[in-house]
Design a protein around this motif. Structure first.
Motif, PDB file in Angstrom:
ATOM      1  N   GLY A 138       0.791  -1.181   0.163  1.00  0.00           N
ATOM      2  CA  GLY A 138       0.019   0.036  -0.092  1.00  0.00           C
ATOM      3  C   GLY A 138       0.974   1.367  -0.069  1.00  0.00           C
ATOM      4  N   THR A 139       1.892   1.073   0.874  1.00  0.00           N
ATOM      5  CA  THR A 139       2.776   2.388   0.989  1.00  0.00           C
ATOM      6  C   THR A 139       3.505   2.566  -0.501  1.00  0.00           C
ATOM      7  OG1 THR A 139       3.040   2.120   3.144  1.00  0.00           O
ATOM      8  CG2 THR A 139       4.873   3.316   2.067  1.00  0.00           C
ATOM      9  N   LEU A 140       3.829   1.588  -1.102  1.00  0.00           N
ATOM     10  CA  LEU A 140       4.781   1.510  -2.322  1.00  0.00           C
ATOM     11  C   LEU A 140       3.813   2.194  -3.347  1.00  0.00           C
ATOM     12  CD1 LEU A 140       7.026  -1.617  -2.403  1.00  0.00           C
ATOM     13  CD2 LEU A 140       7.669   0.911  -2.103  1.00  0.00           C
ATOM     14  N   VAL A 141       2.829   1.871  -3.439  1.00  0.00           N
ATOM     15  CA  VAL A 141       1.793   2.352  -4.528  1.00  0.00           C
ATOM     16  C   VAL A 141       1.295   3.756  -4.323  1.00  0.00           C
ATOM     17  CG1 VAL A 141      -0.451   1.855  -5.784  1.00  0.00           C
ATOM     18  CG2 VAL A 141       0.883  -0.136  -5.161  1.00  0.00           C
ATOM     19  N   ALA A 142       0.964   3.888  -3.238  1.00  0.00           N
ATOM     20  CA  ALA A 142       0.342   5.392  -2.684  1.00  0.00           C
ATOM     21  C   ALA A 142       1.684   6.369  -2.769  1.00  0.00           C
ATOM     22  CB  ALA A 142       0.056   5.256  -1.332  1.00  0.00           C
ATOM     23  N   MET A 143       2.869   5.883  -2.515  1.00  0.00           N
ATOM     24  CA  MET A 143       4.088   6.858  -2.683  1.00  0.00           C
ATOM     25  C   MET A 143       4.369   7.046  -4.037  1.00  0.00           C
ATOM     26  SD  MET A 143       8.298   5.989  -1.686  1.00  0.00           S
ATOM     27  CE  MET A 143       8.194   4.437  -2.787  1.00  0.00           C
ATOM     28  N   ALA A 144       4.238   6.262  -5.125  1.00  0.00           N
ATOM     29  CA  ALA A 144       4.524   6.528  -6.588  1.00  0.00           C
ATOM     30  C   ALA A 144       3.328   7.445  -6.918  1.00  0.00           C
ATOM     31  CB  ALA A 144       4.396   5.141  -7.179  1.00  0.00           C
ATOM     32  N   PHE A 145       2.152   7.393  -6.483  1.00  0.00           N
ATOM     33  CA  PHE A 145       0.989   8.067  -6.697  1.00  0.00           C
ATOM     34  C   PHE A 145       1.112   9.334  -6.302  1.00  0.00           C
ATOM     35  CE2 PHE A 145      -2.984  10.044  -5.279  1.00  0.00           C
ATOM     36  CZ  PHE A 145      -3.460  10.544  -6.710  1.00  0.00           C
ATOM     37  N   ARG A 146       1.821   9.587  -4.958  1.00  0.00           N
ATOM     38  CA  ARG A 146       1.957  10.843  -4.407  1.00  0.00           C
ATOM     39  C   ARG A 146       2.875  11.710  -5.254  1.00  0.00           C
ATOM     40  NH1 ARG A 146       1.226   8.462   0.794  1.00  0.00           N
ATOM     41  NH2 ARG A 146      -0.678   9.255   1.912  1.00  0.00           N
ATOM     42  N   TYR A 147       3.861  11.100  -5.579  1.00  0.00           N
ATOM     43  CA  TYR A 147       5.133  11.645  -6.015  1.00  0.00           C
ATOM     44  C   TYR A 147       4.636  12.243  -7.433  1.00  0.00           C
ATOM     45  CZ  TYR A 147       9.819  12.991  -7.913  1.00  0.00           C
ATOM     46  OH  TYR A 147      10.813  13.626  -8.522  1.00  0.00           O
ATOM     47  N   TRP A 148       3.980  11.603  -8.264  1.00  0.00           N
ATOM     48  CA  TRP A 148       3.436  11.939  -9.377  1.00  0.00           C
ATOM     49  C   TRP A 148       2.664  13.155  -9.425  1.00  0.00           C
ATOM     50  CZ3 TRP A 148      -1.570  11.498 -11.170  1.00  0.00           C
ATOM     51  CH2 TRP A 148      -1.685  12.189 -12.285  1.00  0.00           C
ATOM     52  N   ALA A 149       1.645  12.909  -8.358  1.00  0.00           N
ATOM     53  CA  ALA A 149       0.456  14.081  -8.187  1.00  0.00           C
ATOM     54  C   ALA A 149       1.157  15.201  -7.598  1.00  0.00           C
ATOM     55  CB  ALA A 149      -0.503  13.219  -7.463  1.00  0.00           C
ATOM     56  N   MET A 150       1.870  15.001  -6.765  1.00  0.00           N
ATOM     57  CA  MET A 150       2.459  16.120  -5.947  1.00  0.00           C
ATOM     58  C   MET A 150       3.086  17.159  -6.933  1.00  0.00           C
ATOM     59  SD  MET A 150       1.573  16.394  -2.629  1.00  0.00           S
ATOM     60  CE  MET A 150       0.881  15.066  -1.581  1.00  0.00           C
ATOM     61  N   LYS A 151       4.063  16.413  -7.982  1.00  0.00           N
ATOM     62  CA  LYS A 151       4.728  17.127  -8.764  1.00  0.00           C
ATOM     63  C   LYS A 151       3.751  17.675  -9.817  1.00  0.00           C
ATOM     64  CE  LYS A 151       8.836  16.422 -10.235  1.00  0.00           C
ATOM     65  NZ  LYS A 151       9.948  17.330  -9.902  1.00  0.00           N
ATOM     66  N   LYS A 152       2.765  17.322 -10.165  1.00  0.00           N
ATOM     67  CA  LYS A 152       2.015  17.483 -11.146  1.00  0.00           C
ATOM     68  C   LYS A 152       0.914  18.290 -10.917  1.00  0.00           C
ATOM     69  CE  LYS A 152      -0.145  16.089 -15.538  1.00  0.00           C
ATOM     70  NZ  LYS A 152       0.245  16.761 -16.412  1.00  0.00           N
ATOM     71  N   PHE A 153       0.306  18.338  -9.696  1.00  0.00           N
ATOM     72  CA  PHE A 153      -0.836  19.135  -9.325  1.00  0.00           C
ATOM     73  C   PHE A 153      -0.753  20.133  -8.035  1.00  0.00           C
ATOM     74  CE2 PHE A 153      -2.662  15.254 -11.291  1.00  0.00           C
ATOM     75  CZ  PHE A 153      -3.149  15.821 -12.451  1.00  0.00           C
ATOM     76  N   VAL A 154       0.079  19.744  -7.204  1.00  0.00           N
ATOM     77  CA  VAL A 154       0.301  20.551  -6.015  1.00  0.00           C
ATOM     78  C   VAL A 154       1.563  21.469  -5.733  1.00  0.00           C
ATOM     79  CG1 VAL A 154       0.593  20.167  -3.317  1.00  0.00           C
ATOM     80  CG2 VAL A 154      -0.829  18.584  -4.655  1.00  0.00           C
ATOM     81  N   PHE A 155       2.901  20.968  -5.844  1.00  0.00           N
ATOM     82  CA  PHE A 155       3.984  21.697  -5.679  1.00  0.00           C
ATOM     83  C   PHE A 155       4.502  22.054  -7.216  1.00  0.00           C
ATOM     84  CE2 PHE A 155       3.780  19.402  -1.831  1.00  0.00           C
ATOM     85  CZ  PHE A 155       3.695  20.288  -0.802  1.00  0.00           C
ATOM     86  N   THR A 156       3.912  22.917  -7.841  1.00  0.00           N
ATOM     87  CA  THR A 156       4.449  23.385  -9.268  1.00  0.00           C
ATOM     88  C   THR A 156       5.423  24.449  -9.537  1.00  0.00           C
ATOM     89  OG1 THR A 156       2.389  24.647  -9.474  1.00  0.00           O
ATOM     90  CG2 THR A 156       1.997  22.279 -10.133  1.00  0.00           C
TER      91      THR A 156
END
Length: 176
Positions: A138-156
């Motif tokens: 769960g952590t590995l899958v969520a981590m990959a999702f978070r990294y992609w989503a944070m760069k794409k949508f949050v910390f731009t």
């Protein structure tokens, strides 16, 4: 005076430095994530062994949610060096809520789809399954999702000083 990052880079073997510098936000993200993983694990097992004995998904969700707040603060200040106002708070909350759900899915499947819980399996099998499905997969899958989503949508938007302080390719030479 060298920064903590420069001091750490000075201890890394030379051939590895360019890779770490090129992927510095990922490396910082992984350091924050590793620390928050440990925090999640402590909270999860603290709850699971006390007030949430029969609610492993609730324990994992609470642990993940609390560590996510810490992750936001550290990622904003260090990994992504975001200087923006609190405009990233709403996308962060949305991404994090999705990521908490992503993190819970393998544990939910393990417990309630594959019945890897007592009385269907031994207590040890249940606990190993919980750890592997919730804390690891769960952590590995969520981590990959978070990294992609944070760069794409949050910390731009990077901080203005990021270009000058992080563009170095070599740490300062050792003296002495």
């Amino acid at each position: 005076m060298p920064s903590p990052t420069q001091k750490a880079l000075a201890k890394v073997p030379g051939p590895l430095r360019p890779f770490l510098i090129q992927h510095r936000s990922l490396v910082k993200f992984l350091v924050v994530g590793g620390t928050c993983f440990l925090l999640t694990m402590v909270i999860n097992y603290g709850l699971k062994l006390t007030v949430c004995q029969n609610k492993p998904v609730v324990a994992l969700t609470i642990g993940t949610a609390l560590a996510t707040v810490v992750s936001y603060l550290w990622n904003k200040a260090w990994s992504f060096r975001s200087e923006g106002s609190h405009k990233e708070a709403i996308p962060f909350i949305v991404v994090s809520a999705i990521a908490v759900g992503v993190n819970d899915l393998p544990l939910l499947a393990s417990r309630y789809v594959f019945n890897l819980r007592e009385p269907h399996v031994t207590h040890v099998t249940q606990e190993v399954s919980d750890f592997l499905s919730g804390m690891i997969l769960g952590t590995l899958v969520a981590m990959a999702f978070r990294y992609w989503a944070m760069k794409k949508f949050v910390f731009t938007s990077p901080r203005a000083d990021d270009e000058t302080t992080e563009r170095h390719t070599e740490p300062p030479a050792r003296v002495g």
